[in-house]
Design a protein around this motif. Structure first.
Motif, PDB file in Angstrom:
ATOM      1  N   ILE A 143       0.841  -1.204   0.000  1.00  0.00           N
ATOM      2  CA  ILE A 143       0.000   0.000   0.000  1.00  0.00           C
ATOM      3  C   ILE A 143       0.874   1.251   0.000  1.00  0.00           C
ATOM      4  O   ILE A 143       0.655   2.179  -0.778  1.00  0.00           O
ATOM      5  N   GLN A 144       1.882   1.268   0.848  1.00  0.00           N
ATOM      6  CA  GLN A 144       2.769   2.434   0.918  1.00  0.00           C
ATOM      7  C   GLN A 144       3.511   2.644  -0.398  1.00  0.00           C
ATOM      8  O   GLN A 144       3.644   3.777  -0.871  1.00  0.00           O
ATOM      9  N   ASN A 145       4.004   1.564  -1.002  1.00  0.00           N
ATOM     10  CA  ASN A 145       4.714   1.688  -2.277  1.00  0.00           C
ATOM     11  C   ASN A 145       3.795   2.178  -3.395  1.00  0.00           C
ATOM     12  O   ASN A 145       4.181   3.010  -4.206  1.00  0.00           O
ATOM     13  N   ALA A 146       2.576   1.661  -3.445  1.00  0.00           N
ATOM     14  CA  ALA A 146       1.625   2.086  -4.472  1.00  0.00           C
ATOM     15  C   ALA A 146       1.262   3.543  -4.277  1.00  0.00           C
ATOM     16  O   ALA A 146       1.158   4.302  -5.245  1.00  0.00           O
ATOM     17  N   PHE A 147       1.088   3.955  -3.045  1.00  0.00           N
ATOM     18  CA  PHE A 147       0.734   5.339  -2.778  1.00  0.00           C
ATOM     19  C   PHE A 147       1.900   6.273  -3.091  1.00  0.00           C
ATOM     20  O   PHE A 147       1.713   7.344  -3.661  1.00  0.00           O
ATOM     21  N   ALA A 148       3.109   5.872  -2.741  1.00  0.00           N
ATOM     22  CA  ALA A 148       4.286   6.711  -2.992  1.00  0.00           C
ATOM     23  C   ALA A 148       4.581   6.815  -4.485  1.00  0.00           C
ATOM     24  O   ALA A 148       4.949   7.867  -4.975  1.00  0.00           O
ATOM     25  N   ASP A 149       4.418   5.714  -5.227  1.00  0.00           N
ATOM     26  CA  ASP A 149       4.722   5.694  -6.652  1.00  0.00           C
ATOM     27  C   ASP A 149       3.679   6.466  -7.435  1.00  0.00           C
ATOM     28  O   ASP A 149       4.012   7.274  -8.288  1.00  0.00           O
ATOM     29  N   GLY A 150       2.413   6.202  -7.179  1.00  0.00           N
ATOM     30  CA  GLY A 150       1.337   6.910  -7.848  1.00  0.00           C
ATOM     31  C   GLY A 150       1.047   6.457  -9.262  1.00  0.00           C
ATOM     32  O   GLY A 150       0.144   6.965  -9.893  1.00  0.00           O
ATOM     33  N   LEU A 166      -4.459  -7.225  -3.211  1.00  0.00           N
ATOM     34  CA  LEU A 166      -5.088  -7.170  -1.893  1.00  0.00           C
ATOM     35  C   LEU A 166      -6.598  -7.383  -1.935  1.00  0.00           C
ATOM     36  O   LEU A 166      -7.237  -7.484  -0.891  1.00  0.00           O
ATOM     37  N   ALA A 167      -7.179  -7.464  -3.122  1.00  0.00           N
ATOM     38  CA  ALA A 167      -8.637  -7.530  -3.260  1.00  0.00           C
ATOM     39  C   ALA A 167      -9.249  -8.753  -2.576  1.00  0.00           C
ATOM     40  O   ALA A 167     -10.366  -8.690  -2.080  1.00  0.00           O
ATOM     41  N   SER A 168      -8.522  -9.854  -2.535  1.00  0.00           N
ATOM     42  CA  SER A 168      -9.091 -11.052  -1.919  1.00  0.00           C
ATOM     43  C   SER A 168      -9.089 -10.984  -0.391  1.00  0.00           C
ATOM     44  O   SER A 168      -9.771 -11.763   0.260  1.00  0.00           O
ATOM     45  N   ALA A 188      -8.299   4.813  -7.903  1.00  0.00           N
ATOM     46  CA  ALA A 188      -7.426   3.796  -7.301  1.00  0.00           C
ATOM     47  C   ALA A 188      -6.625   4.403  -6.156  1.00  0.00           C
ATOM     48  O   ALA A 188      -6.488   3.798  -5.087  1.00  0.00           O
ATOM     49  N   ARG A 189      -6.114   5.614  -6.346  1.00  0.00           N
ATOM     50  CA  ARG A 189      -5.333   6.266  -5.286  1.00  0.00           C
ATOM     51  C   ARG A 189      -6.201   6.616  -4.081  1.00  0.00           C
ATOM     52  O   ARG A 189      -5.747   6.552  -2.945  1.00  0.00           O
ATOM     53  N   ILE A 190      -7.471   6.949  -4.319  1.00  0.00           N
ATOM     54  CA  ILE A 190      -8.372   7.218  -3.194  1.00  0.00           C
ATOM     55  C   ILE A 190      -8.541   5.957  -2.354  1.00  0.00           C
ATOM     56  O   ILE A 190      -8.465   6.003  -1.126  1.00  0.00           O
ATOM     57  N   PHE A 191      -8.759   4.827  -3.014  1.00  0.00           N
ATOM     58  CA  PHE A 191      -8.936   3.576  -2.271  1.00  0.00           C
ATOM     59  C   PHE A 191      -7.643   3.155  -1.580  1.00  0.00           C
ATOM     60  O   PHE A 191      -7.686   2.631  -0.463  1.00  0.00           O
ATOM     61  N   ILE A 192      -6.506   3.395  -2.200  1.00  0.00           N
ATOM     62  CA  ILE A 192      -5.223   3.084  -1.548  1.00  0.00           C
ATOM     63  C   ILE A 192      -5.026   3.982  -0.331  1.00  0.00           C
ATOM     64  O   ILE A 192      -4.581   3.533   0.723  1.00  0.00           O
ATOM     65  N   ARG A 193      -5.411   5.246  -0.463  1.00  0.00           N
ATOM     66  CA  ARG A 193      -5.305   6.166   0.675  1.00  0.00           C
ATOM     67  C   ARG A 193      -6.213   5.694   1.817  1.00  0.00           C
ATOM     68  O   ARG A 193      -5.827   5.753   2.987  1.00  0.00           O
ATOM     69  N   LEU A 194      -7.409   5.213   1.474  1.00  0.00           N
ATOM     70  CA  LEU A 194      -8.302   4.685   2.512  1.00  0.00           C
ATOM     71  C   LEU A 194      -7.680   3.487   3.222  1.00  0.00           C
ATOM     72  O   LEU A 194      -7.795   3.353   4.445  1.00  0.00           O
ATOM     73  N   ALA A 206      -4.484   2.913   3.518  1.00  0.00           N
ATOM     74  CA  ALA A 206      -3.325   3.378   4.279  1.00  0.00           C
ATOM     75  C   ALA A 206      -3.763   3.972   5.622  1.00  0.00           C
ATOM     76  O   ALA A 206      -3.039   3.870   6.606  1.00  0.00           O
ATOM     77  N   LYS A 207      -4.959   4.559   5.654  1.00  0.00           N
ATOM     78  CA  LYS A 207      -5.456   5.141   6.907  1.00  0.00           C
ATOM     79  C   LYS A 207      -5.954   4.073   7.860  1.00  0.00           C
ATOM     80  O   LYS A 207      -5.965   4.270   9.058  1.00  0.00           O
ATOM     81  N   ARG A 208      -6.411   2.935   7.322  1.00  0.00           N
ATOM     82  CA  ARG A 208      -6.938   1.844   8.142  1.00  0.00           C
ATOM     83  C   ARG A 208      -6.048   0.634   8.008  1.00  0.00           C
ATOM     84  O   ARG A 208      -6.192  -0.145   7.078  1.00  0.00           O
ATOM     85  N   PRO A 209      -5.098   0.441   8.926  1.00  0.00           N
ATOM     86  CA  PRO A 209      -4.221  -0.717   8.815  1.00  0.00           C
ATOM     87  C   PRO A 209      -5.015  -2.013   8.988  1.00  0.00           C
ATOM     88  O   PRO A 209      -6.060  -2.031   9.609  1.00  0.00           O
TER      89      PRO A 209
END
Length: 191
Positions: A69-76, A88-90, A176-182, A184-187
């Protein structure tokens, strides 16, 4: 088995489950978990701490998911964001929802790109038709029939479809970035 041996066995299995990480990251995680387990053991609550962490593989999966999640968010980038959601969908409802919603826009992007190319290859079959008398509104690759209405966009369909493809791609990436941000906020509960 003594507390020290249980901690060492847990950390050995955790390190093995984290083998895909670089050595420094793996050592940092193992060190963090060691400190936690030793502290809990000193309180006489080692069993409770191990139960809360879950099996070493489960604990490792939580760390690996958070790293994705962190890598996807940082890369964009679209590929990393969509890939993280796909992986992570499953295991996470938020990732599954993000994959579905952003995936729709990615499919629209592909469809519009295909329409732009198809207009070049078969201009008479691709376009935007509107015939209010017959309640027909058609966009894309269509067989209108023997008495087709006049096509509205002509070769302007190519830049229109190309712009729509880009906008759909950007919307998919943004979602996609909105869902990744969500996420990242909820471990995850595993960590």
């Amino acid at each position: 088995m003594s507390d020290d041996k249980r901690i060492e066995a847990y950390l050995r299995d955790l390190g093995a489950a984290l083998r895909q990480l670089p050595e420094k990251d793996r050592a940092d995680i193992v060190s963090e978990i060691r400190a936690h387990l030793e502290h809990r053991a000193s309180e006489g609550r080692l069993e409770e701490a191990i139960r809360a962490l879950g099996a070493p593989a489960q604990c490792a999966r939580g760390f690996l998911e958070e790293l994705k999640i962190q890598n996807a968010f940082a890369d964009g980038g679209a590929a990393k964001s969509f890939g993280a959601l796909f992986e992570l969908a499953s295991r996470r409802v938020t990732a599954a929802a993000g994959l579905f919603v952003s995936g729709i826009f990615y499919l629209f992007a592909i469809a519009f790109a295909f329409i732009a190319v198809a207009k070049i290859a078969a201009p008479e079959s691709v376009g935007l038709w509107v015939d209010p008398a017959r309640d027909i509104v058609a966009l894309g690759i269509v067989d209108i029939g023997e008495n087709p209405p006049e096509e509205l966009l002509g070769f302007w369909m190519i830049p229109f479809a190309a712009i729509m493809a880009v906008l759909s791609l950007l919307a998919g990436q943004w979602l996609a970035r909105i869902f990744i941000r969500l996420m990242a906020k909820r471990p995850s509960a595993a960590v």
